[in-house]
Scaffold this motif. Structure first.
Motif, PDB file in Angstrom:
ATOM      1  N   LEU A 182      68.658   5.026  41.270  1.00  0.00           N
ATOM      2  CA  LEU A 182      70.042   4.527  41.632  1.00  0.00           C
ATOM      3  C   LEU A 182      70.867   5.497  42.696  1.00  0.00           C
ATOM      4  N   GLY A 195      73.981   5.724  43.239  1.00  0.00           N
ATOM      5  CA  GLY A 195      75.247   5.967  42.760  1.00  0.00           C
ATOM      6  C   GLY A 195      75.298   7.766  42.838  1.00  0.00           C
ATOM      7  N   THR A 196      76.361   8.286  42.995  1.00  0.00           N
ATOM      8  CA  THR A 196      76.920   9.759  42.992  1.00  0.00           C
ATOM      9  C   THR A 196      76.213  10.298  41.938  1.00  0.00           C
ATOM     10  N   PHE A 197      76.652   9.477  40.571  1.00  0.00           N
ATOM     11  CA  PHE A 197      76.386   9.844  39.335  1.00  0.00           C
ATOM     12  C   PHE A 197      74.899   9.894  39.019  1.00  0.00           C
ATOM     13  N   ASN A 243      70.628  -2.398  45.528  1.00  0.00           N
ATOM     14  CA  ASN A 243      70.404  -1.041  46.051  1.00  0.00           C
ATOM     15  C   ASN A 243      69.663  -0.148  44.959  1.00  0.00           C
ATOM     16  N   GLN A 244      68.746  -0.417  44.169  1.00  0.00           N
ATOM     17  CA  GLN A 244      68.192   0.209  43.214  1.00  0.00           C
ATOM     18  C   GLN A 244      66.672   0.134  43.278  1.00  0.00           C
ATOM     19  N   ASN A 249      75.965   3.996  49.920  1.00  0.00           N
ATOM     20  CA  ASN A 249      76.566   2.918  48.997  1.00  0.00           C
ATOM     21  C   ASN A 249      76.457   3.250  47.630  1.00  0.00           C
ATOM     22  N   PRO A 250      77.022   4.487  47.025  1.00  0.00           N
ATOM     23  CA  PRO A 250      76.743   4.910  45.816  1.00  0.00           C
ATOM     24  C   PRO A 250      77.047   4.128  44.625  1.00  0.00           C
ATOM     25  N   HIS A 251      77.687   3.167  44.821  1.00  0.00           N
ATOM     26  CA  HIS A 251      78.138   2.223  43.625  1.00  0.00           C
ATOM     27  C   HIS A 251      77.720   0.795  43.955  1.00  0.00           C
ATOM     28  N   ASN A 252      76.556   0.905  44.688  1.00  0.00           N
ATOM     29  CA  ASN A 252      75.888  -0.266  44.844  1.00  0.00           C
ATOM     30  C   ASN A 252      76.903  -1.592  45.060  1.00  0.00           C
ATOM     31  N   GLN A 253      77.669  -1.534  45.817  1.00  0.00           N
ATOM     32  CA  GLN A 253      78.660  -2.418  46.560  1.00  0.00           C
ATOM     33  C   GLN A 253      77.725  -3.555  46.886  1.00  0.00           C
ATOM     34  N   SER A 279      71.883  -1.713  51.633  1.00  0.00           N
ATOM     35  CA  SER A 279      71.069  -0.900  50.660  1.00  0.00           C
ATOM     36  C   SER A 279      69.692  -0.147  51.192  1.00  0.00           C
TER      37      SER A 279
END
Length: 252
Positions: free
Chosen positions: A6, A8-10, A140-141, A180-184, A189
């Protein structure tokens, strides 16, 4: 077991062994000790120059460069990363633009079972895809295609083993870029650093290097240094250098 990457930053915190979640006011996280700086002549440039820096007692020191890279076929547009939002053209899915801004560099990936790198490494299989379909909840994964998730991946044009699907070596060695860390949905992507087709062949939106250059970059980067990619036009670099505490590069 599905292997998910993923953006995302997390998730990058997990993949990168504790990379910090928040950027400083200067856009570069305090914990980031390595920087890959890419400077393009203009927002329409298909090529750029890459420099690397390491932090020594809070000061950026030059490590290598310049090294030529290729960018998106339509140049650069502002991406979503660690930097504050910027006025101007924003990156969108399918626009052929590489993202401008500041982004974490995540895991390395590739076709081999092993890779010489200080980053965590994810070997790809024929069933690995990065999902570039905005309507998919997997957008985006990067993950393994199975019977259970095939419907959500169908239509993606990003097989991670291009050597097997498309008969080229571009993804034989690469690095996930935390854009695009939150896959908006629709914001862009599957952004990577990877092997270029040739010095005069742009990408669909990634940053690409000669294989020998990416070998050197992979060997130098270390996950515990929370490395970042800073990608800008030369004009934006000059405008933002002081505010973002960027290293000094002599720009002709």
């Amino acid at each position: 077991m599905n292997l998910k990457t993923l953006f995302g930053t997390f998730v990058l915190m997990i993949l990168c062994s504790g990379a910090p979640a928040m950027a400083t006011e200067h856009a570069i996280p305090v914990a980031s000790q390595q920087m890959v700086l890419v400077l393009a002549e203009s927002e329409n440039s298909q090529t750029a120059m890459l420099y690397t820096f390491y932090r020594d007692q809070a000061h950026w020191q030059s490590h290598s460069g310049p090294v030529p890279v290729t960018l998106g076929r339509t140049g650069l547009a502002w991406g979503i990363g660690l930097h504050p939002a910027q006025i101007g053209v924003q990156k969108r899915e399918g626009d052929g633009k590489a993202p401008a801004g500041v982004f974490y560099l995540g895991d390395a990936f590739g076709a081999g079972s092993e890779l010489v790198t200080g980053l965590h490494y994810q070997p790809m299989t024929k069933e690995h895809y990065c999902v570039d379909v905005p309507a998919s909840p997997l957008y985006n994964q990067t993950l393994i295609k199975t019977d259970a998730n095939a419907e959500l991946i169908d239509g993606s044009t990003e097989p991670m083993r291009r050597d097997l699907h498309l008969k080229d070596s571009q993804y034989n060695k690469g690095i996930f870029v935390g854009h695009n860390p939150h896959n908006q949905a629709g914001a862009g992507s599957c952004i990577f650093m990877h092997i270029w087709r040739a010095a005069d062949k742009p990408t669909a939106g990634c940053t690409a290097l000669d294989e020998s250059a990416i070998d050197q970059l992979l060997a130098w980067l270390k996950a515990d240094q929370s490395p970042v990619l800073v990608q800008l036009t030369r004009a934006d670099y000059q405008r933002l250098r002081a505010d973002w505490a960027l290293p000094l590069v002599t720009v002709p």
